[in-house]
Design an enzyme around this catalytic site. Structure first.
Site, PDB file in Angstrom:
ATOM      1  N   ASN A 115     -10.318  -0.458   0.540  1.00 49.22           N
ATOM      2  CA  ASN A 115      -8.858  -0.323   0.482  1.00 49.22           C
ATOM      3  C   ASN A 115      -8.359  -0.947  -0.826  1.00 49.22           C
ATOM      4  O   ASN A 115      -8.413  -2.166  -0.990  1.00 49.22           O
ATOM      5  CB  ASN A 115      -8.282  -1.040   1.704  1.00 49.22           C
ATOM      6  CG  ASN A 115      -6.770  -1.061   1.734  1.00 49.22           C
ATOM      7  OD1 ASN A 115      -6.108  -0.760   0.741  1.00 49.22           O
ATOM      8  ND2 ASN A 115      -6.216  -1.437   2.864  1.00 49.22           N
ATOM      9  N   HIS A 132      -3.235   6.883   2.130  1.00 53.65           N
ATOM     10  CA  HIS A 132      -3.708   5.574   1.685  1.00 53.65           C
ATOM     11  C   HIS A 132      -5.061   5.308   2.352  1.00 53.65           C
ATOM     12  O   HIS A 132      -5.207   5.472   3.571  1.00 53.65           O
ATOM     13  CB  HIS A 132      -2.676   4.518   2.074  1.00 53.65           C
ATOM     14  CG  HIS A 132      -3.197   3.128   1.976  1.00 53.65           C
ATOM     15  ND1 HIS A 132      -3.851   2.673   0.849  1.00 53.65           N
ATOM     16  CD2 HIS A 132      -3.205   2.090   2.864  1.00 53.65           C
ATOM     17  CE1 HIS A 132      -4.218   1.419   1.052  1.00 53.65           C
ATOM     18  NE2 HIS A 132      -3.845   1.049   2.259  1.00 53.65           N
ATOM     19  N   CYS A 185       0.826  -1.227   0.000  1.00 52.37           N
ATOM     20  CA  CYS A 185       0.000   0.000   0.000  1.00 52.37           C
ATOM     21  C   CYS A 185       0.852   1.265   0.000  1.00 52.37           C
ATOM     22  O   CYS A 185       0.315   2.370  -0.105  1.00 52.37           O
ATOM     23  CB  CYS A 185      -0.917  -0.002   1.204  1.00 52.37           C
ATOM     24  SG  CYS A 185      -1.894  -1.501   1.279  1.00 52.37           S
TER      25      CYS A 185
HETATM   26  N1  ACO Z   1     -17.940  -8.086  10.979  1.00 53.42           N
HETATM   27  C1  ACO Z   1     -18.349  -8.324  12.228  1.00 53.42           C
HETATM   28  N2  ACO Z   1     -17.498  -8.578  13.215  1.00 53.42           N
HETATM   29  C2  ACO Z   1     -16.185  -8.595  12.926  1.00 53.42           C
HETATM   30  C3  ACO Z   1     -15.687  -8.347  11.637  1.00 53.42           C
HETATM   31  C4  ACO Z   1     -16.642  -8.095  10.645  1.00 53.42           C
HETATM   32  N3  ACO Z   1     -16.287  -7.839   9.364  1.00 53.42           N
HETATM   33  N4  ACO Z   1     -14.358  -8.426  11.663  1.00 53.42           N
HETATM   34  C5  ACO Z   1     -14.007  -8.700  12.915  1.00 53.42           C
HETATM   35  N5  ACO Z   1     -15.106  -8.810  13.698  1.00 53.42           N
HETATM   36  C6  ACO Z   1     -15.191  -9.108  15.114  1.00 53.42           C
HETATM   37  C7  ACO Z   1     -14.006  -9.897  15.608  1.00 53.42           C
HETATM   38  O1  ACO Z   1     -14.210 -11.289  15.381  1.00 53.42           O
HETATM   39  C8  ACO Z   1     -14.030  -9.551  17.076  1.00 53.42           C
HETATM   40  O2  ACO Z   1     -15.009 -10.338  17.701  1.00 53.42           O
HETATM   41  P1  ACO Z   1     -14.695 -11.079  19.096  1.00 53.42           P
HETATM   42  O3  ACO Z   1     -14.380  -9.975  20.052  1.00 53.42           O
HETATM   43  O4  ACO Z   1     -15.958 -11.813  19.362  1.00 53.42           O
HETATM   44  O5  ACO Z   1     -13.507 -11.945  18.799  1.00 53.42           O
HETATM   45  C9  ACO Z   1     -14.511  -8.117  17.105  1.00 53.42           C
HETATM   46  O6  ACO Z   1     -15.140  -7.889  15.838  1.00 53.42           O
HETATM   47  C10 ACO Z   1     -13.400  -7.115  17.278  1.00 53.42           C
HETATM   48  O7  ACO Z   1     -12.328  -7.463  16.389  1.00 53.42           O
HETATM   49  P2  ACO Z   1     -11.062  -6.554  16.217  1.00 53.42           P
HETATM   50  O8  ACO Z   1     -10.125  -7.187  15.260  1.00 53.42           O
HETATM   51  O9  ACO Z   1     -10.561  -6.215  17.597  1.00 53.42           O
HETATM   52  O10 ACO Z   1     -11.734  -5.251  15.576  1.00 53.42           O
HETATM   53  P3  ACO Z   1     -11.154  -3.817  15.455  1.00 53.42           P
HETATM   54  O11 ACO Z   1     -11.965  -2.876  16.239  1.00 53.42           O
HETATM   55  O12 ACO Z   1      -9.677  -3.815  15.679  1.00 53.42           O
HETATM   56  O13 ACO Z   1     -11.419  -3.512  13.933  1.00 53.42           O
HETATM   57  C11 ACO Z   1     -10.189  -3.452  11.886  1.00 53.42           C
HETATM   58  C12 ACO Z   1     -10.843  -4.329  12.933  1.00 53.42           C
HETATM   59  C13 ACO Z   1     -11.287  -2.611  11.225  1.00 53.42           C
HETATM   60  C14 ACO Z   1      -9.539  -4.339  10.841  1.00 53.42           C
HETATM   61  C15 ACO Z   1      -9.163  -2.540  12.582  1.00 53.42           C
HETATM   62  O14 ACO Z   1      -8.299  -3.294  13.380  1.00 53.42           O
HETATM   63  C16 ACO Z   1      -8.345  -1.778  11.592  1.00 53.42           C
HETATM   64  O15 ACO Z   1      -8.839  -0.906  10.932  1.00 53.42           O
HETATM   65  N6  ACO Z   1      -7.041  -2.083  11.498  1.00 53.42           N
HETATM   66  C17 ACO Z   1      -6.218  -1.492  10.482  1.00 53.42           C
HETATM   67  C18 ACO Z   1      -6.260  -2.453   9.364  1.00 53.42           C
HETATM   68  C19 ACO Z   1      -5.939  -1.822   8.074  1.00 53.42           C
HETATM   69  O16 ACO Z   1      -6.227  -0.677   7.844  1.00 53.42           O
HETATM   70  N7  ACO Z   1      -5.351  -2.643   7.228  1.00 53.42           N
HETATM   71  C20 ACO Z   1      -5.008  -2.250   5.989  1.00 53.42           C
HETATM   72  C21 ACO Z   1      -3.770  -1.367   6.038  1.00 53.42           C
HETATM   73  S1  ACO Z   1      -2.481  -2.011   5.229  1.00 53.42           S
HETATM   74  C22 ACO Z   1      -2.999  -2.274   3.722  1.00 53.42           C
HETATM   75  O17 ACO Z   1      -3.658  -1.429   3.208  1.00 53.42           O
HETATM   76  C23 ACO Z   1      -2.717  -3.578   3.087  1.00 53.42           C
END
Ligand code: ACO
Length: 334
Positions: free
Chosen positions: A289, A259, A117
């Site tokens: 993304n 990004h 990215c």
């Molecule tokens: N729908 C419903 N529930 C979900 C989903 C979904 N799509 N995805 C995860 N959950 C659940 C998980 O299973 C978890 O449940 P649990 O507590 O029962 O286990 C709960 O939601 C919380 O999960 P987290 O992973 O802690 O969620 P978080 O608040 O961290 O959000 C996210 C996840 C959106 C991915 C966040 O961590 C984030 O934005 N991280 C940055 C990731 C990113 O931007 N990556 C790309 C950058 S690099 C690139 O571009 C390649």
């Protein structure tokens, strides 16, 4: 010969292309256990475009490139270099040459550049070096990815995040000042395991005691919380460093162009830099993304909407797998 054409870099045109097929959060909730509410509130994403089986990375990249050339008023035959930033080539040997052939850029050398990215920002800095040394005059930089090929569509933690697309800019030599005002690029392979699309070898004995590893790539795995923490800490740092090198104050920045990974990351970075929300370019609601495509895709939309005007100062930053991250401060237009 150094500075044969002049040391300045201008960003003379932009273009983008996305697949027609759109997948909403509601459709996503029929595929995996998720909801529009969860995706929209955690990420800001509502829709993403997905490539059909007959659409290739090359066609998207060439289309975006063609539109950027048209805006810049430069013929494909006058290109010296095509850089294709991608992690999802049609061919592991590289796809840039196919793009070159499709565009009819007969004089250009073309190659792929992989920095996930961060690929577009790394590509912009790479292109600028060729222009500043006087080696090349006209460069087409394309960021394109078809991550839908590599997402685990049963993993709700990752499949809701990504979309496909391509964006491009034409960078040209100019005598009238350098529009790439400053940059800073970083990588840290010790954190590589937080975000992978890794090759997994299987042992394959050949003859005698000779065994090789022949396998396949494993779909994207990500530690979302670690990537989030990394982005909100490192991105403001790298932008501040690039601004310092550019001798540009935060008040002089017209647009923050990050990004498009997650709206919460954009908000947190803008907050740390004390930039108002009105200066933050965001189009992830419609595209998700799109990896190396996300910055030029958002740039192109904002330019064509008349939001970004010639002369505006843009602070852009990419971040992602590697881990890699980097910022480029540039002035839009010739
Ligand atoms: N729908 C419903 N529930 C979900 C989903 C979904 N799509 N995805 C995860 N959950 C659940 C998980 O299973 C978890 O449940 P649990 O507590 O029962 O286990 C709960 O939601 C919380 O999960 P987290 O992973 O802690 O969620 P978080 O608040 O961290 O959000 C996210 C996840 C959106 C991915 C966040 O961590 C984030 O934005 N991280 C940055 C990731 C990113 O931007 N990556 C790309 C950058 S690099 C690139 O571009 C390649």
């Amino acid at each position: 010969m150094l500075q044969q054409f002049g040391a300045g870099v201008a960003i003379a045109g932009c273009g983008s292309a996305t697949p027609d097929t759109s997948m909403s959060n509601e459709a996503m909730s029929r595929l995996v256990d998720t909801s529009d509410e969860w995706i929209a509130s955690r990420t800001g994403i509502q829709n993403r475009r997905l490539a059909r089986p007959d659409e290739s990375l090359c066609t998207l990249a060439a289309q975006a490139g063609q539109r950027a050339l048209a805006m810049a008023g430069i013929a494909a035959a006058d290109l010296d270099l095509i850089l294709l930033a991608t992690s999802t080539p049609d061919d592991l040997f590289g796809t840039a040459s196919q793009v070159q052939a499709d565009l009819g850029a007969t004089q250009a050398v073309a190659f792929d550049l992989t920095a996930a990215c961060s690929g577009f920002v790394f590509g912009m800095v790479t292109a600028a070096q060729f222009i500043r040394t006087g080696t090349y005059r006209n460069v087409l930089l394309i960021g394109a990815d078809v991550l839908s090929r590599w997402v685990d569509w049963s993993d709700r933690r990752t499949c809701v995040l990504f979309g496909d697309g391509a964006g491009a800019v034409v960078m040209t030599a100019t005598q009238e000042g350098d529009r790439l005002l400053g940059f800073e690029l970083r990588s840290d392979g010790s954190q590589n395991h937080y975000l992978n699309l890794a090759y997994t070898p299987q042992e394959k004995p050949l003859v005698d005691d000779i065994t090789i590893g022949q396998g396949s790539f494993h779909p994207i795995t990500m530690n979302g919380q670690e990537v989030y923490r990394f982005a909100v800490k490192r991105v403001p740092e790298v932008i501040e460093k690039a601004l310092f090198r550019a001798n540009v104050s935060i008040e002089q920045v017209d647009w923050l162009l990050l990004h498009q990974a997650n709206q919460r990351i954009l908000d947190a970075v803008a907050d740390r830099l004390q930039l108002p929300a009105a200066k933050v370019i965001s189009n992830m609601a419609n595209h998700g993304n799109t990896s190396a495509a996300s910055i030029p895709l958002a740039l192109d939309e904002a330019v064509r909407q008349g939001k970004i005007q010639p002369g505006d100062v843009i602070a852009s930053a990419g971040f992602g797998a590697g881990l890699t991250w980097g910022a480029a401060i540039f002035r839009w237009g010739r």
